[in-house]
Motif scaffolding. Structure first.
Motif, PDB file in Angstrom:
ATOM      1  N   ARG A   1      77.756 -27.656  58.775  1.00  0.00           N
ATOM      2  CA  ARG A   1      76.312 -27.513  58.554  1.00  0.00           C
ATOM      3  C   ARG A   1      75.964 -27.757  57.079  1.00  0.00           C
ATOM      4  O   ARG A   1      74.978 -28.436  56.762  1.00  0.00           O
ATOM      5  CB  ARG A   1      75.833 -26.132  59.004  1.00  0.00           C
ATOM      6  N   ASP A   2      76.775 -27.210  56.189  1.00  0.00           N
ATOM      7  CA  ASP A   2      76.537 -27.419  54.751  1.00  0.00           C
ATOM      8  C   ASP A   2      76.608 -28.904  54.400  1.00  0.00           C
ATOM      9  O   ASP A   2      75.764 -29.418  53.650  1.00  0.00           O
ATOM     10  CB  ASP A   2      77.579 -26.652  53.931  1.00  0.00           C
ATOM     11  N   ALA A   3      77.621 -29.582  54.903  1.00  0.00           N
ATOM     12  CA  ALA A   3      77.808 -31.001  54.587  1.00  0.00           C
ATOM     13  C   ALA A   3      76.643 -31.836  55.117  1.00  0.00           C
ATOM     14  O   ALA A   3      76.140 -32.730  54.421  1.00  0.00           O
ATOM     15  CB  ALA A   3      79.124 -31.495  55.160  1.00  0.00           C
ATOM     16  N   GLU A   4      76.205 -31.547  56.335  1.00  0.00           N
ATOM     17  CA  GLU A   4      75.081 -32.293  56.904  1.00  0.00           C
ATOM     18  C   GLU A   4      73.815 -32.070  56.092  1.00  0.00           C
ATOM     19  O   GLU A   4      73.035 -33.003  55.857  1.00  0.00           O
ATOM     20  CB  GLU A   4      74.889 -31.898  58.365  1.00  0.00           C
ATOM     21  N   GLN A   5      73.600 -30.833  55.633  1.00  0.00           N
ATOM     22  CA  GLN A   5      72.425 -30.549  54.811  1.00  0.00           C
ATOM     23  C   GLN A   5      72.498 -31.265  53.465  1.00  0.00           C
ATOM     24  O   GLN A   5      71.462 -31.573  52.859  1.00  0.00           O
ATOM     25  CB  GLN A   5      72.290 -29.042  54.614  1.00  0.00           C
ATOM     26  N   ALA A   6      73.716 -31.542  52.995  1.00  0.00           N
ATOM     27  CA  ALA A   6      73.904 -32.260  51.729  1.00  0.00           C
ATOM     28  C   ALA A   6      73.869 -33.773  51.914  1.00  0.00           C
ATOM     29  O   ALA A   6      74.053 -34.520  50.950  1.00  0.00           O
ATOM     30  CB  ALA A   6      75.226 -31.852  51.082  1.00  0.00           C
ATOM     31  N   GLY A   7      73.668 -34.230  53.142  1.00  0.00           N
ATOM     32  CA  GLY A   7      73.549 -35.653  53.395  1.00  0.00           C
ATOM     33  C   GLY A   7      74.840 -36.356  53.750  1.00  0.00           C
ATOM     34  O   GLY A   7      74.901 -37.586  53.745  1.00  0.00           O
ATOM     35  N   VAL A   8      75.887 -35.593  54.081  1.00  0.00           N
ATOM     36  CA  VAL A   8      77.167 -36.200  54.462  1.00  0.00           C
ATOM     37  C   VAL A   8      77.135 -36.501  55.955  1.00  0.00           C
ATOM     38  O   VAL A   8      77.003 -35.580  56.781  1.00  0.00           O
ATOM     39  CB  VAL A   8      78.356 -35.273  54.139  1.00  0.00           C
ATOM     40  N   ALA A   9      77.253 -37.772  56.314  1.00  0.00           N
ATOM     41  CA  ALA A   9      77.173 -38.168  57.725  1.00  0.00           C
ATOM     42  C   ALA A   9      78.529 -38.539  58.315  1.00  0.00           C
ATOM     43  O   ALA A   9      78.704 -38.504  59.537  1.00  0.00           O
ATOM     44  CB  ALA A   9      76.205 -39.348  57.875  1.00  0.00           C
ATOM     45  N   ASP A  10      79.487 -38.889  57.482  1.00  0.00           N
ATOM     46  CA  ASP A  10      80.803 -39.332  57.930  1.00  0.00           C
ATOM     47  C   ASP A  10      81.579 -38.136  58.483  1.00  0.00           C
ATOM     48  O   ASP A  10      81.929 -37.208  57.749  1.00  0.00           O
ATOM     49  CB  ASP A  10      81.542 -39.954  56.746  1.00  0.00           C
ATOM     50  N   ARG A  11      81.865 -38.157  59.776  1.00  0.00           N
ATOM     51  CA  ARG A  11      82.526 -37.010  60.412  1.00  0.00           C
ATOM     52  C   ARG A  11      83.943 -36.815  59.872  1.00  0.00           C
ATOM     53  O   ARG A  11      84.414 -35.677  59.716  1.00  0.00           O
ATOM     54  CB  ARG A  11      82.577 -37.188  61.936  1.00  0.00           C
ATOM     55  N   ALA A  12      84.637 -37.907  59.580  1.00  0.00           N
ATOM     56  CA  ALA A  12      85.985 -37.779  59.018  1.00  0.00           C
ATOM     57  C   ALA A  12      85.925 -37.111  57.644  1.00  0.00           C
ATOM     58  O   ALA A  12      86.773 -36.279  57.304  1.00  0.00           O
ATOM     59  CB  ALA A  12      86.652 -39.150  58.925  1.00  0.00           C
ATOM     60  N   LYS A  13      84.922 -37.486  56.850  1.00  0.00           N
ATOM     61  CA  LYS A  13      84.756 -36.875  55.532  1.00  0.00           C
ATOM     62  C   LYS A  13      84.443 -35.385  55.671  1.00  0.00           C
ATOM     63  O   LYS A  13      84.952 -34.556  54.904  1.00  0.00           O
ATOM     64  CB  LYS A  13      83.641 -37.585  54.779  1.00  0.00           C
ATOM     65  N   ILE A  14      83.634 -35.033  56.660  1.00  0.00           N
ATOM     66  CA  ILE A  14      83.301 -33.619  56.872  1.00  0.00           C
ATOM     67  C   ILE A  14      84.545 -32.842  57.284  1.00  0.00           C
ATOM     68  O   ILE A  14      84.764 -31.716  56.819  1.00  0.00           O
ATOM     69  CB  ILE A  14      82.185 -33.490  57.927  1.00  0.00           C
ATOM     70  N   ARG A  15      85.378 -33.429  58.132  1.00  0.00           N
ATOM     71  CA  ARG A  15      86.611 -32.736  58.540  1.00  0.00           C
ATOM     72  C   ARG A  15      87.536 -32.527  57.343  1.00  0.00           C
ATOM     73  O   ARG A  15      88.154 -31.465  57.201  1.00  0.00           O
ATOM     74  CB  ARG A  15      87.322 -33.537  59.636  1.00  0.00           C
ATOM     75  N   LEU A  16      87.622 -33.543  56.487  1.00  0.00           N
ATOM     76  CA  LEU A  16      88.463 -33.415  55.293  1.00  0.00           C
ATOM     77  C   LEU A  16      87.900 -32.348  54.360  1.00  0.00           C
ATOM     78  O   LEU A  16      88.652 -31.534  53.809  1.00  0.00           O
ATOM     79  CB  LEU A  16      88.553 -34.770  54.576  1.00  0.00           C
ATOM     80  N   LEU A  17      86.600 -32.346  54.212  1.00  0.00           N
ATOM     81  CA  LEU A  17      85.965 -31.338  53.357  1.00  0.00           C
ATOM     82  C   LEU A  17      86.207 -29.936  53.909  1.00  0.00           C
ATOM     83  O   LEU A  17      86.511 -29.001  53.154  1.00  0.00           O
ATOM     84  CB  LEU A  17      84.468 -31.622  53.258  1.00  0.00           C
ATOM     85  N   ALA A  18      86.101 -29.795  55.218  1.00  0.00           N
ATOM     86  CA  ALA A  18      86.347 -28.493  55.841  1.00  0.00           C
ATOM     87  C   ALA A  18      87.778 -28.035  55.590  1.00  0.00           C
ATOM     88  O   ALA A  18      88.026 -26.843  55.325  1.00  0.00           O
ATOM     89  CB  ALA A  18      86.060 -28.569  57.335  1.00  0.00           C
ATOM     90  N   ALA A  19      88.718 -28.961  55.640  1.00  0.00           N
ATOM     91  CA  ALA A  19      90.114 -28.599  55.386  1.00  0.00           C
ATOM     92  C   ALA A  19      90.295 -28.093  53.960  1.00  0.00           C
ATOM     93  O   ALA A  19      91.030 -27.131  53.715  1.00  0.00           O
ATOM     94  CB  ALA A  19      91.018 -29.810  55.634  1.00  0.00           C
ATOM     95  N   MET A  20      89.593 -28.716  53.002  1.00  0.00           N
ATOM     96  CA  MET A  20      89.700 -28.274  51.605  1.00  0.00           C
ATOM     97  C   MET A  20      89.056 -26.902  51.409  1.00  0.00           C
ATOM     98  O   MET A  20      89.588 -26.050  50.685  1.00  0.00           O
ATOM     99  CB  MET A  20      89.043 -29.298  50.676  1.00  0.00           C
ATOM    100  N   VAL A  21      87.919 -26.662  52.068  1.00  0.00           N
ATOM    101  CA  VAL A  21      87.272 -25.356  51.971  1.00  0.00           C
ATOM    102  C   VAL A  21      88.170 -24.275  52.579  1.00  0.00           C
ATOM    103  O   VAL A  21      88.329 -23.191  51.993  1.00  0.00           O
ATOM    104  CB  VAL A  21      85.900 -25.379  52.670  1.00  0.00           C
ATOM    105  N   LEU A  22      88.768 -24.570  53.712  1.00  0.00           N
ATOM    106  CA  LEU A  22      89.662 -23.602  54.339  1.00  0.00           C
ATOM    107  C   LEU A  22      90.843 -23.271  53.435  1.00  0.00           C
ATOM    108  O   LEU A  22      91.245 -22.103  53.315  1.00  0.00           O
ATOM    109  CB  LEU A  22      90.161 -24.151  55.679  1.00  0.00           C
ATOM    110  N   ARG A  23      91.402 -24.284  52.785  1.00  0.00           N
ATOM    111  CA  ARG A  23      92.544 -24.042  51.903  1.00  0.00           C
ATOM    112  C   ARG A  23      92.136 -23.276  50.648  1.00  0.00           C
ATOM    113  O   ARG A  23      92.873 -22.399  50.183  1.00  0.00           O
ATOM    114  CB  ARG A  23      93.200 -25.375  51.538  1.00  0.00           C
ATOM    115  N   ALA A  24      90.970 -23.613  50.105  1.00  0.00           N
ATOM    116  CA  ALA A  24      90.496 -22.871  48.926  1.00  0.00           C
ATOM    117  C   ALA A  24      90.219 -21.415  49.286  1.00  0.00           C
ATOM    118  O   ALA A  24      90.563 -20.498  48.523  1.00  0.00           O
ATOM    119  CB  ALA A  24      89.240 -23.529  48.368  1.00  0.00           C
TER     120      ALA A  24
END
Length: 276
Positions: free
Chosen positions: A247-270
């Motif tokens: 939801r955060d990524a979509e609100q920031a204008g990120v449409a690429d689902r692969a990019k969102i999955r990668l971002l989610a993985a980084m947030v989970l690790r952090a």
């Protein structure tokens, strides 16, 4: 390639630098800090400043100190200094850790915190760290100074609130309370490359979590939905956090689902690093 012809100035004081920039800004004159971003752009003739004002001799921009409850960094402090400073490691360990992810040794030795923040590459670590810290940025021109919150500084891809005749002077970060836990993770294809996705997380005791994502949108952004999920349940499970990040990524204008999955993985690790 080599840069186009230019006039070069090396002021030794901030007032002198601001005066020179005031005279040159209207024609495209630029200040240069460590030069790790501007020089390659000049070499490829992507930018052709007729006047270059080198801040390397302005000693007042290299100070680093704790004033009250804030860590104060001069804009010309290098990322290598931040990474190795016992002061930063003690009071803002996440910032020191994030600095170790910046490029390679040569880049960290020359590149400055202020230069990275002003360049505002959305994949860079220092802008993300300043946003996470709710930093206050002091900027100066020949006519005066003002302070800009990091939340208002980054406007878009390599675009900021800094006016053409202004110089970033100092960055002030409130020191997190004792017991604050933190995490930082990013992914790049090769060590030293800009991040394709990254995240930084602060978990202050008794306070609202802070999460910043970077490398996926046109600027680093606070992940408000993720922060709310962690505030509601500090032990929130992976699926809950993935949905919040999406939801955060979509609100920031990120449409690429692969990019969102990668971002989610980084947030989970952090977040996992902060909770360990």
């Amino acid at each position: 390639m080599k840069p186009a012809m230019m006039e070069y100035y090396a002021p030794t004081g901030l007032d002198e630098a601001a005066t020179l920039l005031a005279e040159a800004a209207a024609d495209g004159g630029k200040v240069i800090a460590g030069g790790q971003s501007l020089i390659p752009m000049m070499n490829f003739r992507l930018v052709r400043p007729p006047v270059l004002i080198d801040l390397g001799g302005v000693a007042e921009l290299t100070s680093m100190e704790v004033t009250g409850s804030h860590l104060s960094l001069g804009a010309m402090v290098t990322t290598a200094t931040v990474a190795s400073s016992s002061l930063v490691r003690r009071d803002w360990p996440l910032l020191a850790h994030a600095a170790t992810w910046v490029g390679h040794d040569q880049i960290r030795n020359r590149g400055t915190v202020g230069g990275s923040v002003v360049h505002a590459d959305p994949s860079a670590e220092m802008p993300a760290a300043m946003l996470l810290a709710d930093a206050r940025l002091e900027v100066r021109s020949a006519t005066g100074s003002r302070t800009v919150d990091a939340a208002d500084f980054f406007w878009g891809y390599m675009s900021t609130a800094l006016e053409e005749d202004e110089i970033l002077v100092r960055l002030s970060l409130e020191i997190p309370p004792p017991g604050t836990r933190w995490g930082f993770r990013e992914f790049a294809q090769r060590h030293g490359d800009f991040a394709e996705a990254g995240a930084a997380c602060l978990l202050p005791p008794g306070g609202r979590p802070r999460v910043v994502a970077f490398g996926a949108a046109d600027r680093p952004f606070r992940a408000a939905e993720t922060e709310s999920a962690l505030a509601a349940d500090p032990a929130a499970d992976a699926e809950t956090l993935r949905r919040a990040v999406s939801r955060d990524a979509e609100q920031a204008g990120v449409a690429d689902r692969a990019k969102i999955r990668l971002l989610a993985a980084m947030v989970l690790r952090a977040a996992a690093m902060a909770r360990d």
